[in-house]
Design a protein around this motif. Structure first.
Motif, short mmCIF file in Angstrom:
data_model
loop_
_atom_site.label_atom_id
_atom_site.label_comp_id
_atom_site.label_asym_id
_atom_site.label_seq_id
_atom_site.Cartn_x
_atom_site.Cartn_y
_atom_site.Cartn_z
N THR C 128 62.30 42.04 63.94
CA THR C 128 62.90 40.09 63.31
C THR C 128 61.56 39.19 63.81
O THR C 128 61.68 38.67 64.72
CB THR C 128 64.34 39.87 63.57
OG1 THR C 128 65.25 41.27 63.64
CG2 THR C 128 64.38 38.59 63.10
N LYS C 129 61.51 38.59 62.54
CA LYS C 129 60.84 37.46 62.45
C LYS C 129 61.86 36.15 61.84
O LYS C 129 61.94 36.72 60.54
CB LYS C 129 59.39 37.75 62.88
CG LYS C 129 58.38 36.18 62.41
CD LYS C 129 57.00 36.60 62.22
CE LYS C 129 56.42 37.56 63.85
NZ LYS C 129 55.65 37.98 64.00
N LEU C 130 61.70 34.81 61.72
CA LEU C 130 62.13 34.16 61.04
C LEU C 130 61.06 33.55 60.79
O LEU C 130 59.87 33.41 61.54
CB LEU C 130 63.49 33.30 61.46
CG LEU C 130 64.89 34.62 62.19
CD1 LEU C 130 65.79 32.92 62.67
CD2 LEU C 130 65.15 35.15 61.18
N HIS C 131 61.50 32.29 59.72
CA HIS C 131 60.36 31.10 59.23
C HIS C 131 60.66 30.09 58.48
O HIS C 131 61.53 29.95 58.25
CB HIS C 131 59.38 32.31 58.64
CG HIS C 131 57.58 31.09 57.79
ND1 HIS C 131 58.10 30.15 57.43
CD2 HIS C 131 56.58 31.39 58.16
CE1 HIS C 131 57.00 29.34 57.62
NE2 HIS C 131 55.92 30.48 58.24
N PRO C 132 60.52 28.70 59.44
CA PRO C 132 61.01 27.84 59.38
C PRO C 132 61.43 27.27 57.82
O PRO C 132 61.69 26.99 57.19
CB PRO C 132 60.88 26.18 60.13
CG PRO C 132 58.60 27.46 60.97
CD PRO C 132 59.06 28.80 60.26
N LEU C 133 59.90 27.75 57.26
CA LEU C 133 59.56 27.46 55.93
C LEU C 133 60.80 28.12 54.73
O LEU C 133 60.41 27.70 53.73
CB LEU C 133 59.03 26.84 55.89
CG LEU C 133 58.16 25.97 56.16
CD1 LEU C 133 56.82 24.72 55.66
CD2 LEU C 133 58.90 24.15 56.72
N ASN C 134 60.53 28.76 55.06
CA ASN C 134 61.34 30.20 53.76
C ASN C 134 62.68 29.99 53.83
O ASN C 134 64.12 29.46 54.63
CB ASN C 134 61.40 31.91 55.02
CG ASN C 134 61.71 32.73 53.43
OD1 ASN C 134 62.90 32.78 53.30
ND2 ASN C 134 61.48 33.72 53.97
N PRO C 135 63.12 29.45 52.41
CA PRO C 135 63.67 29.00 51.50
C PRO C 135 65.26 30.04 51.51
O PRO C 135 66.42 29.39 51.51
CB PRO C 135 63.55 28.70 49.91
CG PRO C 135 62.16 28.65 50.22
CD PRO C 135 61.59 29.25 51.35
N GLY C 136 65.52 30.90 52.66
CA GLY C 136 66.23 32.00 52.57
C GLY C 136 66.60 32.63 53.62
O GLY C 136 67.68 33.05 53.94
N LEU C 137 66.00 32.11 54.59
CA LEU C 137 66.48 31.63 56.06
C LEU C 137 66.98 30.93 56.95
O LEU C 137 66.09 29.19 57.06
CB LEU C 137 65.22 32.39 56.69
CG LEU C 137 64.86 33.92 56.13
CD1 LEU C 137 63.27 34.70 56.85
CD2 LEU C 137 66.11 35.02 56.69
#
Lengths: 249, 249, 249, 249
Positions: C128-137
């Motif tokens: 799992t990797k999140l991303h601070p600018l992904n509008p869905g996360l």
């Protein structure tokens, strides 16, 4: 000008057809519940019998216009494929529909999609290969075992095993009639056009050789219930695909 | 019923949109000969200026309907992308067209193709990544170097290098207007239908952060001649794509 | 002269150490039967307690002498790793031994083997990797789920899942003491010499940050029976490895 | 107990030898400057002549104790290999040393390293394959072209091309004597032991078939200057390797 990736051409992912194929198959024939199979075969196709097949193979493929790619771009002429096929019909025409066909290269994925195959990209496909000069491996004989598998993500989507019992001839192999497919290109906005057409793959030049037949087993991530009446075969096959003809709208 | 690989759905290669993106970019901005660029941009788009960009990035992407896939299927939510984009216009609308966009996964390839991106599958994309706790790596500062490349077959199709000089803000980055594309699904037989429509990608929710700007260089297998007026940047960007709107027929 | 693949040097698969690491971990802590664990830990190490850990991580790693490779050869500075570790001891020294540690690159495989890690090459590791600018996360919060897996051949050799419940601090993470290993290089003929020595990995510069703790689950192809007392954590960690010291002969 | 990855055994990366091989080769023979070659061949080997070879091949390999793996684990029995070899001698013994040998699987990498080959992991190796039933491909004849390449990172480390002119016999192929190697396992700390021994690979059961000879060209990332006196061949070869004997200390 660069070709669009899906539009056959020299700089596309797909060369111009017809496309020629030569393959080494490990195939299992089996029967499954019609109720299960009906959930794998979309309209307008209808499950005809309980007959199915599943295979893993290695394919050497070239475009008719660029057979020299076997030496100029060998990575564009070899791929692995794994698939499950279900006997079905379209009106009076009997054939086989492959709910999913996994492949290992971009060009076989995209070429298949424009011809109507439900292709997906595998992470890995592997199958038994013998070599005539390997001192540890004998020739094929009764009892020789073959196998193949396809992995995608954490799933082994298909695993086939065949233990050959005797030499066969091409006519020993079950036949399924035409090869059916669905060409689909969806809308992602109401302003767009789409394609949704059942097709028959236009196959010619079919030839089969080096047949051995025997027992087989199959496991797949597709829901086929408990397969019965299993048999297996290994063989080489060649054919040409020129495109696919729309069956009706 | 299994979804068709190209038709968004739970068992398709593509989940239902909108799709959300969060990416870390290494980008080079440059100018090139209009005569060269015109051979990379198909009608009905026309090259507007000499302005271009090329980037390599890592993208975390989820469907709006399935953001939980970051933990249930992490391999379906991370990919790498490399692309070259050319400033162009469609009638009065200014935008950017990407003659080719290489990606590392099936789902980003097929999702892109149905939205109108000219996507191809890369063999490998790699780019500089730092880590705040690595004792051998400092924080980003003037002089820190970033790079990225894309390999397909025996070709390094794109290589970008950026040496950052100072922190920037989002407005420091050149803008190109709309994002253009071409949705194409060809015939392989006269009986078939086809799709061929210029589109504008429907992007929203755009945000940019962590900008550093500096010098850049680019090399690509596309014929862009000798790029000039080079600059580079690294940044994070997020956005949403809901599909693409047809621009005209 | 070309360096031997195993002998650290500029043209070897392994650069000269020390080697620095910065990693993002998804880790599960658990207990297992000592009888099971004893079959995973070779002499001279002895299973000390029922305590174990399993993780999947992404690692940015550079050699002290070649940190610039993050931009000159980024593919030589990023890899994925998955491992299971067992608390054990060598005489009076308490530590952790990793029966197997799967990695995704040649250089991490060979570097690990010369330092005493029981490394294997994975076909695929994903987490799992999140991303601070992904509008869905969203940002990490109580309830955010993380996961990672490792596939080799047809096996999912390791799968970990963590649902975080609250922020933690580095001291919330269980510790295992020293890191043990076995450096082995076997004979393939009686005329040859061999190496077989238990070692302690020489780790320094350890730092941990961004800790979240919560619940965890683990599945592995190693026989660990039914793990109990499970907990999980995500965190960043950095450290330096300079080699490994022989513990005794 | 799990085997150590390098110590041959059922759960190791390497099965117990002897190991049997059957391969399809595309090979180029050439001559190069002794001064260049001397920088590719480490002591105690000395470059003997200007004679070299370079090949790309597909190999089916099984352990003598586990030939059934062709069907139980087919992914453990097939790999691709690319290498450059230089004619040299150790005292009075004439042989060939391969400065580097790229392979596509973990088990061929590690098996090779313990036997003394300077193996590296390739990103991709591809070579021409024909298929007897492909309608677009003829049989081998004068003028048929073969090629193979190896990619690692952004480099094409080796590319060979052969245009066959006529059938040959095994004795048409140049021979190089013994196969030399270097078994090395380095220290990463003064407390450790190391191995550093020149060896001769113990090969037996050699057989060759299906020889075609013709013209050849070679390109490699190794510095071989401008190769001259080029010729090429394709052939099948089988052999057994039982280990490697130390030549001296």
């Amino acid at each position: 000008m660069l070709d669009h990736p899906l539009v056959p051409g020299d700089t596309s992912a797909v060369e111009k057809g017809p496309w020629h194929y030569g393959a080494d198959y490990v195939t299992v024939y089996f029967e499954a519940d019609v109720s299960k199979l009906s959930r794998l075969v979309p309209r307008p196709f209808e499950v005809e019998t309980r007959s199915c097949m599943a295979y893993v193979c290695e394919i050497v493929s070239v475009s008719d216009s660029a057979a020299e790619m076997v030496s100029t771009s060998p990575e564009r002429t070899l791929y692995y494929e794994a698939a499950v096929g279900v006997n079905c019909r379209f009106r009076d025409k009997i054939g086989i529909f492959f709910p999913v066909m996994w492949v290992t290269t971009e060009w076989s994925l995209l070429r298949g999609l424009i011809n109507g195959y439900q292709k997906r990209l595998a992470d890995r496909i592997s199958l038994t290969k013998l070599h005539p000069l390997n001192p540890g491996l004998g020739s094929i004989t009764a009892g020789t075992k073959f196998a193949g598998f396809c992995v995608k993500g954490i799933e082994t989507t298909l695993s086939v095993k065949v233990e050959v019992q005797k030499r066969g001839v091409p006519s020993d192999l079950p036949t399924f009639g035409s090869t059916f497919g669905l060409r689909r290109f969806p809308r992602t906005d109401a302003s767009q056009e789409s394609v949704d057409e059942p097709v028959e793959i236009l196959k010619s030049n079919s030839r089969v050789s080096d047949v051995w037949i025997g027992k087989g087993t199959v496991q797949t991530s597709l829901d086929i219930g408990s397969p019965v009446s299993l048999s297996g075969a290994i063989y080489k096959s060649g054919f040409t695909i020129s495109g696919s003809r729309v069956l009706g709208r």
